[in-house]
Motif scaffolding. Structure first.
Motif, PDB file in Angstrom:
ATOM      1  N   VAL A 461       0.857  -1.180   0.000  1.00  0.00           N
ATOM      2  CA  VAL A 461       0.000   0.000   0.000  1.00  0.00           C
ATOM      3  C   VAL A 461       0.895   1.232   0.000  1.00  0.00           C
ATOM      4  O   VAL A 461       1.601   1.490   0.973  1.00  0.00           O
ATOM      5  N   THR A 462       0.895   1.970  -1.096  1.00  0.00           N
ATOM      6  CA  THR A 462       1.725   3.166  -1.150  1.00  0.00           C
ATOM      7  C   THR A 462       0.895   4.413  -1.430  1.00  0.00           C
ATOM      8  O   THR A 462       1.425   5.491  -1.539  1.00  0.00           O
ATOM      9  N   GLU A 463      -0.420   4.249  -1.617  1.00  0.00           N
ATOM     10  CA  GLU A 463      -1.274   5.424  -1.703  1.00  0.00           C
ATOM     11  C   GLU A 463      -2.518   5.172  -0.863  1.00  0.00           C
ATOM     12  O   GLU A 463      -2.821   4.025  -0.523  1.00  0.00           O
ATOM     13  N   PHE A 464      -3.210   6.243  -0.553  1.00  0.00           N
ATOM     14  CA  PHE A 464      -4.317   6.126   0.395  1.00  0.00           C
ATOM     15  C   PHE A 464      -5.571   6.784  -0.174  1.00  0.00           C
ATOM     16  O   PHE A 464      -5.457   7.724  -0.933  1.00  0.00           O
ATOM     17  N   PRO A 465      -6.747   6.353   0.225  1.00  0.00           N
ATOM     18  CA  PRO A 465      -7.006   5.201   1.086  1.00  0.00           C
ATOM     19  C   PRO A 465      -7.084   3.913   0.269  1.00  0.00           C
ATOM     20  O   PRO A 465      -7.387   3.942  -0.893  1.00  0.00           O
ATOM     21  N   VAL A 466      -6.824   2.789   0.946  1.00  0.00           N
ATOM     22  CA  VAL A 466      -6.954   1.472   0.331  1.00  0.00           C
ATOM     23  C   VAL A 466      -7.711   0.581   1.319  1.00  0.00           C
ATOM     24  O   VAL A 466      -7.489   0.661   2.524  1.00  0.00           O
ATOM     25  N   VAL A 467      -8.625  -0.230   0.779  1.00  0.00           N
ATOM     26  CA  VAL A 467      -9.338  -1.185   1.620  1.00  0.00           C
ATOM     27  C   VAL A 467      -8.985  -2.579   1.130  1.00  0.00           C
ATOM     28  O   VAL A 467      -9.042  -2.850  -0.068  1.00  0.00           O
TER      29      VAL A 467
ATOM     30  N   GLN B 436      -2.190  11.653  -6.772  1.00  0.00           N
ATOM     31  CA  GLN B 436      -1.532  11.270  -5.525  1.00  0.00           C
ATOM     32  C   GLN B 436      -0.279  12.097  -5.250  1.00  0.00           C
ATOM     33  O   GLN B 436       0.392  11.893  -4.237  1.00  0.00           O
ATOM     34  N   LEU B 437       0.042  12.999  -6.160  1.00  0.00           N
ATOM     35  CA  LEU B 437       1.350  13.659  -6.069  1.00  0.00           C
ATOM     36  C   LEU B 437       1.522  14.464  -4.777  1.00  0.00           C
ATOM     37  O   LEU B 437       2.542  14.350  -4.100  1.00  0.00           O
ATOM     38  N   THR B 438       0.523  15.258  -4.450  1.00  0.00           N
ATOM     39  CA  THR B 438       0.623  16.050  -3.228  1.00  0.00           C
ATOM     40  C   THR B 438       0.854  15.134  -2.028  1.00  0.00           C
ATOM     41  O   THR B 438       1.728  15.392  -1.201  1.00  0.00           O
ATOM     42  N   SER B 439       0.095  14.052  -1.965  1.00  0.00           N
ATOM     43  CA  SER B 439       0.233  13.123  -0.844  1.00  0.00           C
ATOM     44  C   SER B 439       1.600  12.461  -0.824  1.00  0.00           C
ATOM     45  O   SER B 439       2.199  12.295   0.238  1.00  0.00           O
ATOM     46  N   SER B 440       2.089  12.057  -1.995  1.00  0.00           N
ATOM     47  CA  SER B 440       3.395  11.396  -2.051  1.00  0.00           C
ATOM     48  C   SER B 440       4.480  12.302  -1.479  1.00  0.00           C
ATOM     49  O   SER B 440       5.314  11.857  -0.685  1.00  0.00           O
ATOM     50  N   ILE B 441       4.452  13.546  -1.895  1.00  0.00           N
ATOM     51  CA  ILE B 441       5.482  14.473  -1.429  1.00  0.00           C
ATOM     52  C   ILE B 441       5.315  14.726   0.060  1.00  0.00           C
ATOM     53  O   ILE B 441       6.282  14.694   0.828  1.00  0.00           O
ATOM     54  N   ALA B 470       0.562  10.732 -14.698  1.00  0.00           N
ATOM     55  CA  ALA B 470       1.105   9.814 -13.702  1.00  0.00           C
ATOM     56  C   ALA B 470       2.565  10.200 -13.459  1.00  0.00           C
ATOM     57  O   ALA B 470       3.121  11.046 -14.162  1.00  0.00           O
ATOM     58  N   TYR B 471       3.154   9.594 -12.457  1.00  0.00           N
ATOM     59  CA  TYR B 471       4.543   9.920 -12.163  1.00  0.00           C
ATOM     60  C   TYR B 471       5.214   8.755 -11.461  1.00  0.00           C
ATOM     61  O   TYR B 471       4.543   7.874 -10.911  1.00  0.00           O
ATOM     62  N   GLU B 472       6.545   8.775 -11.518  1.00  0.00           N
ATOM     63  CA  GLU B 472       7.332   7.803 -10.772  1.00  0.00           C
ATOM     64  C   GLU B 472       8.007   8.533  -9.625  1.00  0.00           C
ATOM     65  O   GLU B 472       8.526   9.630  -9.823  1.00  0.00           O
ATOM     66  N   TYR B 473       8.042   7.910  -8.475  1.00  0.00           N
ATOM     67  CA  TYR B 473       8.653   8.552  -7.307  1.00  0.00           C
ATOM     68  C   TYR B 473       9.929   7.802  -6.929  1.00  0.00           C
ATOM     69  O   TYR B 473       9.891   6.619  -6.592  1.00  0.00           O
ATOM     70  N   LEU B 474      11.073   8.490  -7.026  1.00  0.00           N
ATOM     71  CA  LEU B 474      12.368   7.892  -6.688  1.00  0.00           C
ATOM     72  C   LEU B 474      12.864   8.511  -5.397  1.00  0.00           C
ATOM     73  O   LEU B 474      12.856   9.735  -5.262  1.00  0.00           O
TER      74      LEU B 474
END
Lengths: 818, 689
Positions: A461-467, B436-441, B470-474
């Motif tokens: 799980v690397t993004e949220f939310p996940v069920v 998801q970019l804002t959250s990833s950072i 989309a993006y890749e996060y390193l």
């Protein structure tokens, strides 16, 4: 009310057009010989000419000011020229002595007025004097109280008066009054004085350098001794006078019976607040008098409306007697003010606050980027103080995670405490926990990945939310449906049975198909799928089992492969391997052959079977129908659909005339947001039901079925044919704009550059000027404040520009290296 | 070699083992001839060597660590002399997040085993060095790392070989004459040679490495300490109470770590002498270049300080040498000293490396460190990497790369580089939709330890995919190598990138800076770029910077000038999760870089957009349209109405057309339309005045 706002709009538009004209035209002061000049004069055209001798040195300042006046005067249709007297010919306008040069105002070739240059001391004076000369009839200049009374008496019952005092002719205030007179001179009688004594005699105590009164004479009778007067509180600028007069034109008091949030008048556009005096049937007369009194007191400061509480559909707080709406789009404030004077002072004090606020805003320019415009983040943040019943959901940690999900069937919500979307879903999840309390064998758990990143990473799980659902002996399954209470509940309930279910007897199969077997689950799955195989069809069985697993949680699937399977296949006229689809709502069973079908194809067949021919479209199911990329035929209904209409549409469907569109209907009761959709489609909303075709995927046209026709099979068919033939005109075309950033961001790069340039070692500001000069010229009109203060916000195009620094900087760097 | 055959790399049991052992045990004289091959050879089983061994082991690589001593971490068996480590062992942070907690754990190495956290080895905030030795020993054994102890590599040479990974092998020769052929050489030998300054009389000076640590030996003495680092102050701290006075002499002024934010500068725990100096208690600090100095021993065995210049004047007896006080009778060091102690730090040991390796010292820190690139690879020979303390030239006096809590991450970066270069494994990354970019950072800046410790050196990189959908996060890329990013990581950066770095304020840190000035902290988001404390900075590049861009970047900038930059305002709690002050400005920045709308919407809003416009915002596209919309609850919906955000899109459709602005859904920040100015062109009835 509509007409008022329209006027403002028109002026606004003409201003925009003028700005464009400004940019295009080159505004310079043409230099002509007297002969040339007189040959350019046209009948009816006004022009201002300055006759001068080129070797004279004392006129340079005047020429500069005159140059500035060229453009504004052009806006009033007045051309400006300087005429060089030295060039051979001599004109009588050239004067005798070198320093006694004058400016002359002509209409056609008729001289209207001559001005010694010392009266035209600056650009304001030039414009004020010229307009003053031209508007001789519209603006009466007076010196005594008697003059004023005469004018007032003459206009009673006829027209209103705008009476202004300015300290002197030619001041900026005088110019502002003249510019206003240019626009409103036909509507109002403008009266002007420079006599301070006159002002004192009408009772003003602290006299400043300029004042403007509005005399309400139009509606009074001849017998009334004096017209009612309203003093303008703001400084005399063109814009302020315009606003003031506009607010005078607005009706004094308006009665409304709608939601104050929706009400809008010209006042809001003028930046003035709206004050609603709440009235009840019983006290209507008194309330109206009060409101009128308040309206007079607040004239020019706020719009006053009488809000009839009894005929109002929305609720307003019981005690509130005043509603204040400061700005369009801002939530209204409900006030309890027991004294009428309090109402006045509340508004007046607030205006002061607003004004100082405006000054500060000047620095920032435009909208406040610090205001949350993400609805999810904002609603979650507003709800942050409410205690959620989180105790119903087991919180997992790194230590307890594995033990828990291995010990019992569990649902795990992976979320991050700081992320708005996952917190919003946590709300739905707790609602679910409340619903399921004690009623499910499934353990509801959660893990905050902001605390336990390793555990979440290990679960991929690397993004949220996940069920995810963890069941003994099975791989964890990620939930991929809508993030809502109902949808997740459905998923959990359908997961109680392990699909595909192995059906072992004919009787059981019949129960399964009739919905008897899983009575309590049928509400969650409108279709039950049963795979029929003879015992030897192992590959087909495997594929079906795989498909059933993929659909687990969304559709009920079962498998029957006993020796006596032919009984079923014969009954439902199916060739083995086959799929039986039982539609419980309609009580129908259909069969589909499955020979050489792969698992993915089976999944597709079954999911397509879930779709209805004429579904009620909802927020939840729309995406499944949008997949087909076809136009939608939507019937908007304010409650359940009329069976006649349904019949008509279904009839057209059956005749296969609707292959190119997806027919559906929308119940505004279940999906209230549908109203907003209708508002976007129709300028004026016709009565429901409404039938539209929306071409979402190619072109965005919206077609409306004529509201004067009955929705019958024939009419519908005819209309669709016309549509197909391109004979119908869309009522609107949906906007195709991309979703751009709602607001700019801070341009920190720019700020850092600005700070660096202030230091002595910083870059040479000249360099930037040269390269940016083109753009700066263009910008001046749009943003005069830029001169005062650098704008601190950016859009991409600003960054491009700031890249100019880059080249220069690295150049410096190079030097150092050398 | 015999021992190494027992390691898991060779781990096939039974017959093979016996065969392998047999020649090793019986044919001892023949051993020197047989050269053992390793893909990876690590020199030194200190923290950096073990850290690299761990990553190699986890990746299943063929490697050996060579260690001179009989156990790991031999440096710590002797140093620091007074046994107190100055790296903090913060056992409690109030947070469960293991990654975050590493931000405040300066001693642990990285591993998957939570038992191998240093807090299990010591209770002391400033732990004892022997705990570090014990810890490193456990780290090596518990993880089964392949270390060859008691093996002193005496000589390293280069051997050309076309088939080798780098075109050459590194040939290591140990004290027994055994040779090892290595494809990649990872030097983690630390700084082991005491720094000596050569001046007349330097033979009278005692070194930090051998001076007595017993305060009794200093009772009633006048002591001169050469040097101004932590070892000098550590030495003085120990004897402060028993000496007559201590003078400290060094070339440069004292640098306090709390002023410079560099952990290698003088730490507050050691600065007792500063206190007594400033409180007029006889102790003192002096500045002078040591190379100009001379020490003269008189007949009583006391030491006098004079200048090299005087000593070199002629062959004089000790008593006859001119002293500075002969000319200038208030010369500060005119007293005689009982002891002179040298605490001048250590240098890298270059002696074992053959010239063919071209492992030279150079640059600004001429003797101390070997010359390496920002990728930690030697400038002289490909395939030779310097790890750990010896690699500190990359971020000397800037970041933490010379210390365990810094180089544990740079070692990981080197390992990732090697995995791509030799094993085709691209730099690990995760791919996400743009929403998801804002959250990833945010997630990384709030918990990542590598970014936090190695600020300005390791930075996260976001590689945008085509159309920025989309993006890749390193994670933790050596940011000075950004121009070579594609070659190093095996990832493509065709469509622009973000770099997430942590930075102190530009003019905040420095030896002469007052770091406690009033209003040192910034609270307003629009002033975020003035933030002084460590805070996240995000750089946006439309194109990958070139080597030229990196080389000629503006002074003081860790990275080339970006297309746009964003600072997240500094936070007292280093918790950057405030919705309005941290997240919102970040989102606006990302939106403007990507020219899109990154807001999140409830399903109901997406439903409305889907039926009233031709395009949908990314959040609706990637969530709602895939039947993963956010439904929300009744109470949240009510809040939405209250906030005016739901109301607002009521009229969106029409308004957008009227105003010609971007698609509807106007934020609440929208100002009412200002009325247009008054003037009208004279094309109306006005013309006939």
């Amino acid at each position: 009310m509509m007409s008022f706002s329209f006027k403002v709009l028109r002026i606004g538009i003409s201003f925009v057009i003028m700005c464009i004209v400004y940019k295009a035209a080159v505004n310079s002061l043409p230099e002509l010989s007297p002969k040339q000049y007189f040959s350019t004069l046209q009948a009816g055209r006004t022009s201002l000419a300055y006759f001068y001798q080129a070797d004279s040195s004392s006129n340079s300042i005047f020429l500069e000011e005159l140059n500035k006046a060229v453009k504004p005067l052009q806006d009033y249709g007045i051309s400006v020229a300087k005429v060089n007297c030295v060039k051979e010919e001599i004109s009588r306008y050239c004067g005798k002595e070198r320093d006694l040069m004058k400016a002359y105002l002509f209409r056609g070739n008729i001289l209207l007025r001559e001005f010694p240059t010392d009266t035209l001391f600056d650009v304001n004076a030039i414009i004020a004097h010229v307009l003053f000369a031209l508007l001789f009839n519209e603006v009466k200049y007076i010196t005594t109280l008697e003059d004023l009374q005469n004018i007032e008496n003459a206009l009673k019952g006829k027209a209103n008066i705008a009476f202004s005092y300015v300290r002197a002719i030619g001041t900026p205030e005088h110019r502002a009054v003249m510019e206003a007179a240019f626009v409103y001179g036909n509507t109002y009688q403008f009266v002007l004085t420079t006599e301070i004594a006159l002002l004192e005699s009408i009772g003003l105590e602290d006299i400043e350098y300029a004042h403007l009164y509005f005399f309400h004479c139009k509606s009074v009778l001849d017998l009334t001794p004096q017209c009612r007067r309203t003093l303008m509180g703001q400084p005399l600028t063109t814009l302020n006078i315009h606003r003031f007069i506009k607010s005078m034109e607005a009706p004094l008091l308006t009665e409304v019976a709608e939601d104050p949030q929706q009400v809008s008048t010209v006042h809001l556009q003028l930046g003035l607040p709206l004050v609603f005096i709440v009235s009840q049937q019983a006290t209507y007369e008194a309330d109206r008098r009060t409101a009128e009194w308040v309206a007079w007191r607040l004239l020019g400061k706020a719009g006053v409306l009488l809000l009839l509480r009894d005929s109002l559909e929305v609720d307003i707080p019981q005690q509130a007697n005043v509603v204040l709406k400061r700005e369009e789009g801002m939530p209204v404030e409900f006030l309890v003010l027991h004294d009428v004077d309090l109402v006045i002072s509340h508004i007046e004090n607030n205006m002061d606050v607003e004004e100082t606020g405006e000054d500060e805003d000047d620095d920032v320019e435009g909208p406040d980027m610090g205001i949350q415009d993400d609805e999810v983040a904002e609603s979650v943040s507003r709800d942050r103080k409410r205690q959620l019943p989180l105790e119903l959901i087991l919180e997992l940690t790194e230590e307890t995670f594995n033990a828990t999900v291995m010990a019992s069937d569990s649902i795990v919500l992976f979320y991050a405490g700081w992320q708005a979307v996952s917190m919003a879903f946590l709300h739905s999840y707790t609602d679910l926990a409340v619903k399921l309390k004690g009623a499910s064998t499934m353990l509801l758990t959660r893990i905050n990945c902001a605390d336990w990143p390793d555990t979440c990473n290990k679960q991929n799980v690397t993004e949220f939310p996940v069920v995810k659902m963890y069941k003994e002996g099975e791989n964890p399954v990620s939930y991929s449906g809508m993030l809502g209470t109902e949808e997740l509940l459905k998923f959990i309930q359908l997961n109680r049975i392990s699909c595909p279910v192995n059906i072992t007897s004919i009787q059981e199969a019949e129960e399964y198909l009739s919905g008897e077997l899983y009575k309590d689950l049928i509400i969650n799955s409108s279709v039950s799928a049963l795979g029929l195989f003879s015992p030897t069809m192992t590959t087909a069985k495997e594929r079906f089992t795989e498909a059933g697993k993929l659909l687990k949680g969304y559709v009920i699937t079962g498998i029957y492969s006993e020796e006596d399977v032919s009984i079923l296949s014969n009954k439902y006229t199916a060739t083995l391997p086959a799929l039986l689809l039982a539609r419980h709502k309609e009580g129908k069973v259909e069969s589909i052959p499955l020979a050489n079908t792969h698992a993915q194809q089976m999944v597709q067949i079954i999911t397509n079977a879930l779709l209805e021919t004429f579904p009620e479209i909802t927020v939840e199911n729309l995406p499944t129908y949008l997949r087909f990329q076809k136009p939608l035929l939507i019937l908007f209904s304010d409650d359940s659909i009329n069976p006649l209409y349904q019949k008509a549409v279904l009839a057209v469907v059956e005749e296969k005339h609707l292959d190119s569109v997806i027919p559906c209907w929308l119940n505004l009761k279940n999906t209230p947001v549908g109203r907003r959709i209708l508002q976007a489609y129709f300028d004026v909303l016709p009565p429901l039901p409404l039938l539209v075709v929306v071409n979402l995927h190619s072109g965005g046209q919206v077609f409306a079925f004529p509201s004067d026709q009955a929705i019958t099979e024939q009419n519908l068919l005819l209309w669709l044919k016309k549509l197909e033939a391109g004979l119908e005109h869309p009522i609107t075309i949906l906007p195709a704009q991309e979703w751009k950033p709602p607001l700019p961001a801070y341009n920190f790069l720019h700020m850092m550059d600005a700070a660096a340039s202030q230091r002595p070692t910083g870059k040479d500001p000249e360099c930037m000027k040269e390269t940016d000069i083109q753009e700066n010229n263009e910008e001046q009109h749009e943003d005069k404040s830029a001169v005062r203060k650098e704008p601190i916000k950016m859009r991409i195009k600003d960054w491009e520009r700031s890249n100019v620094f880059k080249a220069e900087k690295s150049f410096r760097h190079d030097n150092k290296e050398l | 070699m015999g021992l190494s055959s027992l390691t898991p790399v060779w781990g096939s049991p039974g017959l093979l083992l016996t065969i392998a052992l047999y020649p090793a045990l019986t044919l001892y004289p023949a051993k020197t001839l047989a050269s053992t091959h390793r893909d990876y050879c690590v020199l030194g089983a200190g923290p950096a060597g073990l850290q690299m061994a761990y990553f190699l082991q986890r990746a299943g690589r063929d490697y050996t660590v060579f260690e001179r001593a009989a156990e790991p971490g031999s440096f710590f068996t002797r140093y620091p002399r007074h046994r107190k480590l100055i790296s903090i062992n913060k056992r409690y942070t109030g947070r469960a997040n293991a990654e975050f907690n590493l931000r405040h754990d300066w001693n642990s190495l990285l591993s998957h085993d939570p038992r191998l956290l240093f807090r299990h080895y010591s209770d002391a905030y400033f732990p004892d060095a022997s705990d570090m030795v014990r810890y490193l020993g456990d780290f090596a054994t518990r993880l089964g790392l392949s270390v060859l102890y008691n093996t002193t590599i005496a000589h390293v040479t280069l051997e050309k070989a076309r088939q080798a990974w780098n075109g050459h092998y590194f040939i290591l020769t140990d004290q027994r004459g055994q040779t090892y052929q290595c494809s990649v050489l990872l030097v983690a030998t630390g700084l082991s040679v005491p720094n000596l300054v050569d001046f007349p009389g330097s033979e009278h000076v005692e070194g930090y490495e051998s001076v007595s640590v017993d305060p009794k030996d200093f009772v009633g003495q006048n002591v001169l300490i050469l040097g101004r680092g932590n070892s000098a102050f550590e030495t003085s701290e120990n004897i402060l109470g028993v000496t007559n006075f201590i003078h400290m002499l060094s070339r440069s002024r004292v640098r306090l770590s709390w002023a410079t934010h560099y952990v290698g500068d003088l730490r507050a725990i050691n600065n007792g002498l500063l206190d007594t100096y400033q409180l007029k208690s006889l102790d003192g600090l002096l500045e002078s270049d040591l190379a100009d100095l001379a020490v003269v021993k008189d007949h009583k065995g006391k030491f006098h300080i004079t200048l090299r210049f005087y000593v070199e004047e002629g062959n004089q007896s000790a008593e006859a040498i001119t002293l500075p006080q002969d000319d200038s009778d208030n010369f500060a060091m005119r007293v005689a000293y009982d002891r002179v102690i040298r605490c001048l730090g250590w240098n890298f040991d270059f002696s074992i490396f053959n010239e063919s390796l071209r492992l030279s010292s150079g640059g600004e820190f001429s003797k101390k460190y070997p010359l390496i690139k920002a990728s930690y690879e030697s400038k002289g020979s490909r395939g030779l990497f310097v790890l750990g303390t010896a690699s500190h030239s990359v971020d000397y006096r800037k970041s933490a790369g010379g210390f365990i809590h810094g180089f544990r991450y740079t070692v990981r970066a080197v390992h990732r580089l090697l995995e791509h270069r030799h094993h085709g494994a691209a730099w690990p990354c995760t791919e996400h939709p743009i929403t998801q970019l804002t959250s990833s950072i945010l997630r990384r800046v709030n918990e990542a330890s590598g970014l936090y410790q190695m600020f300005g050196v390791l930075a996260d990189v976001v590689l945008l995919k085509e159309n920025a959908t989309a993006y890749e996060y390193l994670e933790e890329f050596p940011v000075q190598m950004v121009a070579q990013l594609e070659a190093i990581t095996g990832r493509k950066a065709r469509h622009g990138l973000f770099v997430v770095n942590m930075e102190y304020g530009r003019n905040f840190s420095g030896p002469d800076k007052d770091v406690f000035f009033y209003e040192r902290s910034v609270g307003h988001t629009e002033d975020a770029w003035r933030s002084n404390f460590l805070h996240p900075v995000i750089y946006y590049y439309r194109h990958l910077p070139t080597e030229q861009d990196v080389r000629f970047r503006p002074a003081e900038w860790p990275l080339p000038r970006p297309t746009a930059i964003h600072h997240i305002v500094e936070d007292f709690l280093t918790d950057w999760t405030a919705p309005v002050n941290h997240i919102l400005p970040l989102r606006r920045f990302l939106e403007n870089c990507l020219d899109t709308d990154l807001r999140s919407f409830y399903a109901e809003s997406c439903f409305l957009f889907a039926l009233t416009r031709q395009k949908l915002p990314p959040f609706c596209q990637q969530g709602y349209l895939r039947t993963q919309g956010l439904v929300g609850t009744r109470s949240l919906r009510q809040h939405r109405v209250d906030s005016g955000l739901l109301q607002d899109y009521a009229t969106a459709g029409k308004r957008a057309e009227d105003s010609g602005q971007w698609p509807g859904y106007q934020g609440p920040g929208d100002q009412p339309q200002a009325p247009g100015p008054l003037v009208q062109p004279l094309n109306s009835d006005r013309e006939e005045l």
